[in-house]
Motif scaffolding. Structure first.
Motif, PDB file in Angstrom:
ATOM      1  N   GLN A 176      -8.940  -3.262  -9.887  1.00 36.50           N
ATOM      2  CA  GLN A 176      -9.824  -4.299  -9.343  1.00 36.50           C
ATOM      3  C   GLN A 176      -9.231  -5.686  -9.540  1.00 36.50           C
ATOM      4  OE1 GLN A 176     -13.501  -3.514 -11.420  1.00 36.50           O
ATOM      5  NE2 GLN A 176     -14.258  -2.170  -9.803  1.00 36.50           N
ATOM      6  N   VAL A 177      -8.706  -5.912 -10.731  1.00 40.51           N
ATOM      7  CA  VAL A 177      -8.155  -7.248 -11.010  1.00 40.51           C
ATOM      8  C   VAL A 177      -6.924  -7.502 -10.147  1.00 40.51           C
ATOM      9  CG1 VAL A 177      -7.162  -8.724 -12.790  1.00 40.51           C
ATOM     10  CG2 VAL A 177      -9.070  -7.247 -13.355  1.00 40.51           C
ATOM     11  N   VAL A 178      -6.069  -6.492 -10.024  1.00 38.69           N
ATOM     12  CA  VAL A 178      -4.867  -6.664  -9.194  1.00 38.69           C
ATOM     13  C   VAL A 178      -5.268  -6.893  -7.734  1.00 38.69           C
ATOM     14  CG1 VAL A 178      -2.816  -5.499  -8.289  1.00 38.69           C
ATOM     15  CG2 VAL A 178      -3.341  -5.359 -10.724  1.00 38.69           C
ATOM     16  N   ALA A 179      -6.248  -6.120  -7.264  1.00 35.93           N
ATOM     17  CA  ALA A 179      -6.689  -6.285  -5.872  1.00 35.93           C
ATOM     18  C   ALA A 179      -7.239  -7.685  -5.647  1.00 35.93           C
ATOM     19  CB  ALA A 179      -7.744  -5.239  -5.524  1.00 35.93           C
ATOM     20  N   THR A 180      -7.984  -8.178  -6.626  1.00 34.95           N
ATOM     21  CA  THR A 180      -8.534  -9.535  -6.499  1.00 34.95           C
ATOM     22  C   THR A 180      -7.404 -10.562  -6.502  1.00 34.95           C
ATOM     23  OG1 THR A 180     -10.532  -8.847  -7.654  1.00 34.95           O
ATOM     24  CG2 THR A 180     -10.127 -11.203  -7.522  1.00 34.95           C
ATOM     25  N   ALA A 181      -6.464 -10.383  -7.428  1.00 35.94           N
ATOM     26  CA  ALA A 181      -5.339 -11.323  -7.501  1.00 35.94           C
ATOM     27  C   ALA A 181      -4.526 -11.288  -6.210  1.00 35.94           C
ATOM     28  CB  ALA A 181      -4.453 -10.969  -8.698  1.00 35.94           C
ATOM     29  N   GLU A 182      -4.303 -10.094  -5.685  1.00 36.39           N
ATOM     30  CA  GLU A 182      -3.525  -9.965  -4.446  1.00 36.39           C
ATOM     31  C   GLU A 182      -4.273 -10.559  -3.263  1.00 36.39           C
ATOM     32  OE1 GLU A 182      -0.567  -9.161  -3.907  1.00 36.39           O
ATOM     33  OE2 GLU A 182       0.165  -7.673  -5.321  1.00 36.39           O
ATOM     34  N   SER A 183      -5.592 -10.381  -3.284  1.00 33.29           N
ATOM     35  CA  SER A 183      -6.367 -10.866  -2.138  1.00 33.29           C
ATOM     36  C   SER A 183      -6.366 -12.381  -2.071  1.00 33.29           C
ATOM     37  CB  SER A 183      -7.808 -10.373  -2.206  1.00 33.29           C
ATOM     38  OG  SER A 183      -8.497 -11.068  -3.223  1.00 33.29           O
ATOM     39  N   LEU A 184      -6.117 -13.036  -3.199  1.00 31.29           N
ATOM     40  CA  LEU A 184      -6.075 -14.500  -3.184  1.00 31.29           C
ATOM     41  C   LEU A 184      -4.787 -15.002  -2.548  1.00 31.29           C
ATOM     42  CD1 LEU A 184      -7.480 -15.231  -6.737  1.00 31.29           C
ATOM     43  CD2 LEU A 184      -8.675 -15.364  -4.558  1.00 31.29           C
ATOM     44  N   GLU A 185      -3.736 -14.202  -2.601  1.00 28.47           N
ATOM     45  CA  GLU A 185      -2.451 -14.631  -2.063  1.00 28.47           C
ATOM     46  C   GLU A 185      -2.501 -14.913  -0.571  1.00 28.47           C
ATOM     47  OE1 GLU A 185       0.491 -15.025  -3.775  1.00 28.47           O
ATOM     48  OE2 GLU A 185      -0.598 -14.736  -5.609  1.00 28.47           O
ATOM     49  N   LYS A 227     -14.560   0.899   9.054  1.00 31.44           N
ATOM     50  CA  LYS A 227     -14.912  -0.420   9.588  1.00 31.44           C
ATOM     51  C   LYS A 227     -14.048  -1.496   8.939  1.00 31.44           C
ATOM     52  CE  LYS A 227     -18.864  -3.492  10.092  1.00 31.44           C
ATOM     53  NZ  LYS A 227     -20.224  -3.753   9.608  1.00 31.44           N
ATOM     54  N   SER A 228     -13.888  -1.371   7.613  1.00 30.38           N
ATOM     55  CA  SER A 228     -13.095  -2.384   6.911  1.00 30.38           C
ATOM     56  C   SER A 228     -11.640  -2.299   7.325  1.00 30.38           C
ATOM     57  CB  SER A 228     -13.216  -2.212   5.403  1.00 30.38           C
ATOM     58  OG  SER A 228     -12.504  -1.077   4.984  1.00 30.38           O
ATOM     59  N   LYS A 229     -11.164  -1.098   7.655  1.00 33.00           N
ATOM     60  CA  LYS A 229      -9.783  -0.975   8.117  1.00 33.00           C
ATOM     61  C   LYS A 229      -9.619  -1.644   9.478  1.00 33.00           C
ATOM     62  CE  LYS A 229      -8.179   2.866   5.400  1.00 33.00           C
ATOM     63  NZ  LYS A 229      -8.111   4.295   5.271  1.00 33.00           N
ATOM     64  N   GLN A 230     -10.675  -1.524  10.302  1.00 35.15           N
ATOM     65  CA  GLN A 230     -10.610  -2.161  11.622  1.00 35.15           C
ATOM     66  C   GLN A 230     -10.590  -3.675  11.494  1.00 35.15           C
ATOM     67  OE1 GLN A 230     -13.938  -0.537  13.704  1.00 35.15           O
ATOM     68  NE2 GLN A 230     -12.833   1.297  14.324  1.00 35.15           N
ATOM     69  N   THR A 231     -11.367  -4.174  10.506  1.00 36.22           N
ATOM     70  CA  THR A 231     -11.430  -5.634  10.351  1.00 36.22           C
ATOM     71  C   THR A 231     -10.323  -6.153   9.469  1.00 36.22           C
ATOM     72  OG1 THR A 231     -12.944  -5.346   8.502  1.00 36.22           O
ATOM     73  CG2 THR A 231     -13.929  -5.719  10.645  1.00 36.22           C
ATOM     74  N   GLY A 232      -9.512  -5.236   8.919  1.00 39.35           N
ATOM     75  CA  GLY A 232      -8.380  -5.665   8.112  1.00 39.35           C
ATOM     76  C   GLY A 232      -8.728  -6.023   6.686  1.00 39.35           C
ATOM     77  N   GLU A 233      -9.967  -5.744   6.275  1.00 38.43           N
ATOM     78  CA  GLU A 233     -10.348  -6.052   4.901  1.00 38.43           C
ATOM     79  C   GLU A 233      -9.979  -4.892   3.990  1.00 38.43           C
ATOM     80  OE1 GLU A 233     -14.437  -6.954   4.898  1.00 38.43           O
ATOM     81  OE2 GLU A 233     -14.187  -8.762   6.086  1.00 38.43           O
ATOM     82  N   PRO A 234      -9.815  -5.179   2.716  1.00 34.95           N
ATOM     83  CA  PRO A 234      -9.459  -4.103   1.802  1.00 34.95           C
ATOM     84  C   PRO A 234     -10.552  -3.055   1.709  1.00 34.95           C
ATOM     85  CG  PRO A 234      -9.277  -6.257   0.758  1.00 34.95           C
ATOM     86  CD  PRO A 234      -9.948  -6.451   2.051  1.00 34.95           C
ATOM     87  N   GLY A 235     -10.171  -1.898   1.283  1.00 40.29           N
ATOM     88  CA  GLY A 235     -11.114  -0.799   1.180  1.00 40.29           C
ATOM     89  C   GLY A 235     -12.004  -0.898  -0.033  1.00 40.29           C
ATOM     90  N   VAL A 236     -12.670   0.204  -0.374  1.00 40.27           N
ATOM     91  CA  VAL A 236     -13.708   0.100  -1.381  1.00 40.27           C
ATOM     92  C   VAL A 236     -13.482   0.972  -2.607  1.00 40.27           C
ATOM     93  CG1 VAL A 236     -15.447  -0.490   0.314  1.00 40.27           C
ATOM     94  CG2 VAL A 236     -15.054   1.899  -0.227  1.00 40.27           C
ATOM     95  N   TRP A 237     -12.469   1.777  -2.596  1.00 42.48           N
ATOM     96  CA  TRP A 237     -12.407   2.778  -3.651  1.00 42.48           C
ATOM     97  C   TRP A 237     -12.274   2.188  -5.028  1.00 42.48           C
ATOM     98  CZ3 TRP A 237      -8.388   3.357  -7.073  1.00 42.48           C
ATOM     99  CH2 TRP A 237      -7.186   2.742  -6.735  1.00 42.48           C
ATOM    100  N   HIS A 238     -11.658   1.031  -5.103  1.00 47.83           N
ATOM    101  CA  HIS A 238     -11.390   0.476  -6.421  1.00 47.83           C
ATOM    102  C   HIS A 238     -12.343  -0.647  -6.788  1.00 47.83           C
ATOM    103  CE1 HIS A 238      -8.550  -1.400  -3.481  1.00 47.83           C
ATOM    104  NE2 HIS A 238      -9.264  -2.437  -3.843  1.00 47.83           N
ATOM    105  N   SER A 239     -13.308  -0.875  -5.955  1.00 44.43           N
ATOM    106  CA  SER A 239     -14.152  -2.007  -6.289  1.00 44.43           C
ATOM    107  C   SER A 239     -15.555  -1.806  -5.780  1.00 44.43           C
ATOM    108  CB  SER A 239     -13.548  -3.269  -5.714  1.00 44.43           C
ATOM    109  OG  SER A 239     -14.319  -4.366  -6.104  1.00 44.43           O
ATOM    110  N   ILE A 288      -2.004  -1.053  -4.015  1.00 43.85           N
ATOM    111  CA  ILE A 288      -3.351  -1.450  -4.436  1.00 43.85           C
ATOM    112  C   ILE A 288      -4.047  -2.302  -3.380  1.00 43.85           C
ATOM    113  CG2 ILE A 288      -4.661  -2.793  -6.134  1.00 43.85           C
ATOM    114  CD1 ILE A 288      -2.804  -1.761  -8.272  1.00 43.85           C
ATOM    115  N   TYR A 289      -3.340  -3.254  -2.798  1.00 42.67           N
ATOM    116  CA  TYR A 289      -4.014  -4.134  -1.837  1.00 42.67           C
ATOM    117  C   TYR A 289      -4.033  -3.514  -0.444  1.00 42.67           C
ATOM    118  CZ  TYR A 289      -5.478  -8.269   0.632  1.00 42.67           C
ATOM    119  OH  TYR A 289      -6.168  -9.151   1.419  1.00 42.67           O
TER     120      TYR A 289
END
Lengths: 194, 194
Positions: free
Chosen positions: B50-59, A102-114, A153-154
């Motif tokens: 997690q921190v990198v993903a958060t930092a990247e997501s702000l970009e 679902k998150s891939k469809q909406t373009g949001e990042p995935g969940v494995w790392h957070s 990562i992102y």
């Protein structure tokens, strides 16, 4: 010997609550991250973390103070493996996969790392100072390393996909990522909240 | 020592990122059962990710904001441009009708002046007939010249000229800047003079 003495003797010994609380403050977040790495699920990690500290409360008196951190990690890991084997884990994984797609469809990042909300600044595990430090470190990275970090990562692309897209050997992609992570790690260790 | 730490950090990252093969995963999980350094490395890898993903997501948010603000600016400029064009068009069309209105008024004035002049000419001729019947005119030219002229003699052309109102002379002489009164009549000038 009175009945009260008997009941005190039969009552199982427990680690003092203040000691358990202090252990949680000191190691709770690190343990949670470790459990997320093993379980790939933030909610499960929280459940296992809770179970781990319950065990510490019940059996912690049998441990020596210097070895309590390692004890916590070992118990947490065993608990995590036990959780993984249970059917509940399977159900959660199915649900997680559904959320991932679902998150891939909406373009949001995935969940494995957070926490199911990777990249969101309201993640309690991610502190603002750390994010700021990493953002600065990301800006200082060579462009090719910066790009690789972002893609891996992102965007959550595998190294194989990244190497193909960038038309570079897989070993080069791995080397760039490793070099970048070492720099980022060093910067994160220097940040004030570490 | 530092190399060992970097090595285990990298291995932990690859484990957390699902970049290890099955045998490598099994080997690393065996290590996690006993090796506290590996457990802590996994916790660090998750934290860094997690921190990198958060930092990247702000970009992208920043980029999106700047992009949307540039779009807003563009739209604002387009709106301002359209409004200005509309205003110019309105002014131009009004100016056109204003100028054409003036020219219409000037033409009316000319027509009115001509009509007024013709009417006065006819009146003068009819009055002249009254004073000097045609049957007498042929033989009594000399006597007519001897006749005292009335100051209000409408047959006097000098008097006709002097009686013409200023608006008429202005119209006949073609002064475009003379203020025009569409409601004025040929007799208004006379009234004002009297």
């Amino acid at each position: 010997m009175t009945a009260a003495d008997d009941s005190q003797k039969n009552e199982p010994e427990k680690l003092d609550a203040s000691v358990v609380a202090a252990l949680y403050v000191e190691h709770g977040e690190e343990l949670r991250r470790f459990l997320q790495g093993v379980l790939r699920d933030a909610q499960l990690a929280s459940d296992v973390l809770q179970a781990t500290f319950v065990k510490m409360s019940e059996r912690g008196h049998q441990t020596r103070a210097p070895s309590r951190k390692a004890w916590l990690f070992r118990v947490a890991y065993n608990e995590a493996l036990a959780y993984r084997r249970r059917e509940a884990v399977g159900n959660k994984v199915v649900r997680r996969v559904a959320e991932e797609s679902k998150s891939k469809q909406t373009g949001e990042p995935g969940v494995w790392h957070s926490n199911g909300s990777a990249g969101h600044s309201d993640d309690p595990l991610v502190r603002l100072e750390s994010v700021q430090a990493i953002r600065e470190a990301l800006d200082e990275l060579p462009p090719e390393q910066r790009q690789l970090v972002r893609m891996r990562i992102y965007e959550e692309k595998t190294f194989a996909v990244i190497a193909k897209e960038l038309k570079i050997p897989l070993g080069t992609a791995l080397a760039r990522m490793r070099a970048a992570l070492m720099k980022l790690r060093a910067r994160l260790d220097e940040s004030p909240d570490q | 020592m530092n190399n060992d730490k970097n090595e285990i950090d990298w291995l932990a990252f690859c484990y957390a990122a699902d970049e290890l093969t099955e045998p490598e995963v099994a080997a690393f999980e065996l290590r996690l059962a006993d090796d506290q350094a590996a457990r802590e490395a996994l916790a660090r890898a998750v934290e860094l990710t997690q921190v990198v993903a958060t930092a990247e997501s702000l970009e992208p948010v920043v980029a999106l904001r700047s992009q949307s603000s540039s779009w807003i600016k563009r739209l604002a400029w387009m709106a301002i441009g359209s409004a200005a064009s509309l205003l110019v068009a309105l002014v131009w069309s009004n100016a056109g009708s204003w100028f054409s209105g003036k020219s219409i008024a000037a033409a009316d004035q000319s027509r009115l002046a001509v009509a007024w002049s013709q009417m006065r000419q006819e009146l003068a001729e009819s009055d002249s007939d009254l004073w000097y019947p045609k049957h007498l005119a042929a033989g009594e030219t000399a006597s007519r010249e001897e006749q005292p002229q009335s100051p209000s003699d409408p047959g006097d052309t000098d008097l006709l000229d002097s009686a013409a109102p200023s608006w008429m002379t202005a119209a006949v002489e073609g002064y475009p800047n003379e203020p025009s009164d569409p409601d004025s009549t040929p007799f208004d000038g006379e009234r004002s003079e009297n």
